[in-house]
Design an enzyme around this catalytic site. Structure first.
Site, PDB file in Angstrom:
ATOM      1  N   HIS A 137      87.558 -13.278  34.314  1.00  0.00           N
ATOM      2  CA  HIS A 137      87.319 -14.625  34.832  1.00  0.00           C
ATOM      3  C   HIS A 137      85.854 -15.012  34.698  1.00  0.00           C
ATOM      4  CE1 HIS A 137      91.232 -14.741  37.439  1.00  0.00           C
ATOM      5  NE2 HIS A 137      91.453 -14.864  36.163  1.00  0.00           N
TER       6      HIS A 137
ATOM      7  N   CYS B  57      76.070 -25.785  30.079  1.00  0.00           N
ATOM      8  CA  CYS B  57      76.380 -27.207  30.237  1.00  0.00           C
ATOM      9  C   CYS B  57      77.903 -27.375  30.187  1.00  0.00           C
ATOM     10  CB  CYS B  57      75.739 -28.017  29.104  1.00  0.00           C
ATOM     11  SG  CYS B  57      76.269 -29.737  29.106  1.00  0.00           S
TER      12      CYS B  57
ATOM     13  N   CYS C 242      71.781 -31.103  31.781  1.00  0.00           N
ATOM     14  CA  CYS C 242      71.590 -30.379  30.517  1.00  0.00           C
ATOM     15  C   CYS C 242      70.422 -31.000  29.745  1.00  0.00           C
ATOM     16  CB  CYS C 242      72.873 -30.456  29.675  1.00  0.00           C
ATOM     17  SG  CYS C 242      72.667 -29.860  27.989  1.00  0.00           S
TER      18      CYS C 242
ATOM     19  N   CYS D 293      72.069 -32.821  26.480  1.00  0.00           N
ATOM     20  CA  CYS D 293      73.020 -33.957  26.475  1.00  0.00           C
ATOM     21  C   CYS D 293      73.152 -34.629  27.824  1.00  0.00           C
ATOM     22  CB  CYS D 293      74.395 -33.475  26.003  1.00  0.00           C
ATOM     23  SG  CYS D 293      75.237 -32.502  27.278  1.00  0.00           S
TER      24      CYS D 293
END
Ligand code: NAD
Ligand code: APR
Length: 238
Positions: free
Chosen positions: A118, A126, A144, A147
């Site tokens: 997991h 990001c 981020c 972006c």
């Protein structure tokens, strides 16, 4: 012969032993599990904070929950049970550790061959473009740098698939195993809860609460991970 001596004998004769752990492996380090009476999901609906949709629909709650889990983790350390499993790997008694836990405690205790099914809460990226991010940037709720997207920990959320490489390592290990020991999991979450049914080897379940999910195991030991592992280890070192 009692259950612990049986597990000792199986550990000594098995040429390929796999350990599969869940959140119950870390509760004695001070990290809550999820579905016990003191677990995270007793007060929080997991699908509001731990489902991939939370990244879009309520990032504030998502960020608050995982920041809180990170600060909890900062005050916790692996316990004797983690170190025993690491010692068993060094001695060639255990060959692969597969875990649903994201705390990194098996590696921190010294295990080298660990499949984190997991993911890991210690790594960040990001949520939009997958660019790596730092823990500080996530905690500070920064965007981020590439972006402007939101940041997230590298864990598998409800509704996401597992990391292919970790899944294949675990699946191959389990298929080849002569002995699989499952510790501290409710066996509620797919697809990891299918793994113990996929081995040709013997299966042992060590858990504080035993439910019908454990019906198919060769041996079921009700108890706490640290105590059971310590007792088995004492029999092994004799
Ligand atoms: P889900 O319960 O909706 O299950 C996802 C898919 O798995 C569905 O197609 C469902 O039909 C199938 N599935 C679920 N349980 C199954 C079972 N016992 N046997 C066979 N098929 C089963 O989705 P989810 O619980 O949100 O988890 C989906 C993914 O998220 C899984 O890969 C899971 O490992 C991962 N994940 C879940 C959690 C969690 O807390 N549930 C945490 C980490 C990762
Ligand atoms: N020793 C042995 N067993 C324990 C201990 C302990 N000290 N403490 C708790 N347990 C048992 C509980 O009785 C419970 O059956 O461990 C199990 C933990 O089950 P869950 O809380 O459901 O945790 P887990 O099975 O790891 O959950 C799987 O669900 O929400 C997701 O991503 C999360 O990876 C997690 C997944």
């Amino acid at each position: 012969m009692n259950n612990l001596t049986t597990v000792r004998d199986w550990l000594e004769t098995s040429k390929n032993t796999v350990i599969l752990t869940g959140a119950g492996m870390s509760t004695e380090s001070g990290i809550p599990d999820f579905r016990s009476s003191s677990g995270w999901w007793k007060n929080i609906d997991p699908h509001t904070v731990a489902h991939v949709s939370a990244l879009e629909n309520n990032y504030d709650l998502f960020h608050e929950f995982y920041s809180m889990r990170l600060t909890t983790l900062d005050t916790c350390e692996p316990h004797d049970g983690h170190y025993i499993i690491a010692d068993w790997e060094k001695r060639g008694i255990v060959h692969t550790v597969t875990t649903q836990n994201v705390d990194g405690f098996h590696s921190k205790a010294g295990n080298q061959n660990v499949a984190e099914l997991h993911g890991s809460i210690q790594k960040f990226r990001c949520a939009h473009c997958d660019a790596p991010a730092t823990r500080e940037a996530f905690i500070e709720k920064e965007k981020c740098v590439h972006c402007e997207g939101n940041l997230r920990p590298n864990i598998v959320l409800f509704g996401e698939s597992l990391p292919e490489d970790s899944w294949m390592i675990a699946l191959n290990a389990i298929r080849e195993a002569q002995l699989v020991i499952v510790i501290g999991t409710s066996l509620e979450v797919y697809p990891v809860n299918q793994l113990p049914t996929m081995t040709k080897g013997r299966t042992v379940f060590i858990n504080k609460d035993i439910t019908s999910n454990a019906n198919y195991f060769d041996l079921v030991i009700e108890g706490k991970a640290k105590e059971i592992l310590t007792n088995i280890n004492q029999l092994l070192t004799r």
